[in-house]
Design a protein around this motif. Structure first.
Motif, PDB file in Angstrom:
ATOM      1  N   LEU A 111       0.827  -1.208   0.000  1.00 22.99           N
ATOM      2  CA  LEU A 111       0.000   0.000   0.000  1.00 22.99           C
ATOM      3  C   LEU A 111       0.865   1.263   0.000  1.00 22.99           C
ATOM      4  N   SER A 112       2.013   1.214   0.645  1.00 20.88           N
ATOM      5  CA  SER A 112       2.933   2.356   0.617  1.00 20.88           C
ATOM      6  C   SER A 112       3.394   2.630  -0.815  1.00 20.88           C
ATOM      7  N   LEU A 115       0.670   4.365  -2.655  1.00 19.78           N
ATOM      8  CA  LEU A 115       0.493   5.763  -2.240  1.00 19.78           C
ATOM      9  C   LEU A 115       1.643   6.665  -2.671  1.00 19.78           C
ATOM     10  N   SER A 136      -0.409   8.062   6.764  1.00 16.17           N
ATOM     11  CA  SER A 136      -0.863   6.916   7.565  1.00 16.17           C
ATOM     12  C   SER A 136      -2.375   6.753   7.469  1.00 16.17           C
ATOM     13  N   LEU A 139      -3.280   5.364   4.137  1.00 18.28           N
ATOM     14  CA  LEU A 139      -2.927   3.950   4.094  1.00 18.28           C
ATOM     15  C   LEU A 139      -3.976   3.114   4.828  1.00 18.28           C
ATOM     16  N   TYR A 143      -6.215   0.139   3.301  1.00 18.53           N
ATOM     17  CA  TYR A 143      -6.163  -1.196   3.896  1.00 18.53           C
ATOM     18  C   TYR A 143      -7.568  -1.733   4.152  1.00 18.53           C
TER      19      TYR A 143
END
Length: 458
Positions: A111-112, A115, A136, A139, A143
């Motif tokens: 996911l990082s 992004l 965060s 993210l 998630y």
């Protein structure tokens, strides 16, 4: 920071450690209230937050505990639950939990990487780089909305409410635990100012549950709810709790609610404030049961409340000697800690170790603690905003003279050596307490339980 961005460039992150370092490398961008960057990030992914059912929790203290109660009960009822909280105590992945387990490291890495190009694109605009908390939060949404698909997301604000990036969501219910003197450098100079920021999470037509107690705070919450056609369920008005039996590590109480009374209910978290937090959670669940068809059996409610745990808050981490840790980092937190030390715990002598950040209200925090201690160990958290132990000790010395109290004052800037001193001082009949910023609590807790360095971040 420029070097950090140049180092990562547009290349992919290869490991969890690289992903965490990239996100935490955004910390120097600071706390930047505002919704523009998170809106642009979510727009790039077609607003996945709109597909989730959020329980949005704000407040000065008690947010994490309310989130823990809600999560525990919902899991016990058989629902899939996402829980987003901050700061974390042990590991960065603690922030993003699904059914009680941290996000897998490989999922955070994936996911990082999704992004990262969008974050860097925004950083090149007039808006500047998204902050660590903004990334965060984005993210967490990805998630829950694209990987784990929970039935409910327990969603804790970072700071304030109105301009906190978690406020991008429209929840099914809003919770405002309380309002106190914290982050006033950002949220405003008065309780009324802070309350207006917290009240910013109240959405049109979405019910709100609150335990605010100050008259000016109640007026603001009530008027905001009325203006947005939101039903307000206020502690002391629509619900309350009555203690039945209180002892260390177990409290039993009666919940008095708008729809029905429920008793007995038992929690294992300590302090009268935890009965309030539990009552707020129960009222929230009752609203969900009445209006959103939540299926909740009383046995599941009871077991869920009893099972709820929240590390770093009145947590006894060792027994010989007894070491209690509590993240009482503001005046209200210190007041609840002092009440618990008077009413719940038994000891001959009290030895307390404290480390704080430089931007806190130190005298008003200390005035609740100093009347109780036999020994005070002043130290420094291993964090960039740490207050010097010497400066904090000077404040303590001035207050000690004003109070006319004689207690031993030890100044030890190295927190590990300070912890050793604390443990050495504490006899079998005594109680040791470590308090102050959660950054200190995280390190001490890891040292005592795991004997390793903790990851640490806001």
């Amino acid at each position: 920071m420029t070097e950090q961005l140049q180092k990562t460039g547009n290349g992919r992150l290869a490991t969890y450690e690289e992903a965490r370092e990239w996100i935490e490398g955004l910390v120097p961008f600071g706390i930047r209230p505002g919704m523009e960057r998170i809106n642009r990030l979510m727009s790039a992914f077609n607003h996945p937050e709109r597909r989730l059912k959020f329980i949005h929790v704000a407040g000065t203290n008690g947010k994490g505990s309310v989130c823990a109660y809600l999560t525990s009960v919902l899991l016990r009822c058989g629902y899939d639950v996402g829980t987003y909280t901050s700061p974390y105590i042990t590991k960065f992945t603690n922030r993003f939990r699904y059914n009680g387990s941290d996000i897998p490291e490989e999922t955070l890495l994936q996911l990082s990487n999704e992004l990262k190009p969008h974050v860097e694109a925004i950083a090149a605009t007039e808006l500047g780089s998204p902050s660590m908390f903004e990334v965060s939060t984005a993210l967490a949404i990805l998630y829950y909305a694209t990987v784990s698909y929970p039935d409910f997301v327990v969603w804790e604000t970072g700071l304030g409410g109105r301009l906190d990036v978690t406020n991008i969501v429209t929840p099914i219910v809003s919770v405002i635990t309380n309002v106190g003197h914290d982050h006033m450098d950002i949220l405003g100079d008065t309780i009324a100012d802070v309350t207006r920021e917290k009240a910013g999470i109240i959405k049109p037509g979405v019910p709100v549950i609150s335990a605010v107690s100050q008259s000016e705070a109640i007026d603001i919450i009530a008027s905001t709810a009325k203006s947005r056609n939101s039903s307000l369920y206020l502690l002391g008005d629509k619900f309350s709790e009555t203690a039945i039996e209180v002892r260390e590590n177990e409290q039993t109480f009666r919940f008095n609610g708008l729809f029905r009374p429920i008793e007995p209910l038992t929690i294992t978290l300590n302090g009268a404030h935890q009965r309030t937090n539990a009552a707020v959670a129960v009222m929230t669940l009752e609203i969900m049961r009445q209006y959103y068809a939540l299926i909740m059996e009383d046995d599941d409610l009871r077991e869920g409340l009893r099972d709820a745990a929240w590390p770093g808050r009145l947590e006894m981490v060792t027994q010989s000697p007894r070491v209690l840790v509590d993240g009482a980092h503001n005046p209200e937190g210190a007041e609840t800690l002092a009440a618990a030390l008077r009413d719940t715990y038994r000891y001959e002598r009290l030895h307390l170790m404290i480390g704080m950040l430089s931007n806190k209200n130190h005298p008003d925090t200390l005035r609740h603690i100093l009347p109780l201690v036999d020994t005070l160990v002043v130290t420094e958290p291993d964090f960039r905003k740490a207050m010097s132990a010497g400066v904090l000790a000077e404040i303590v010395q001035g207050m000690r003279e004003q109070l006319g109290r004689h207690f031993e004052l030890i100044v030890e800037p190295n927190w590990k050596q300070a912890l050793e001193r604390l443990q050495t001082l504490t006899g079998e009949a005594d109680l040791a307490v470590v308090t102050g910023t959660l950054y200190l609590i995280a390190d001490v807790r890891s040292q005592l339980l795991y004997n390793k360095e903790s990851e640490k971040g806001w």
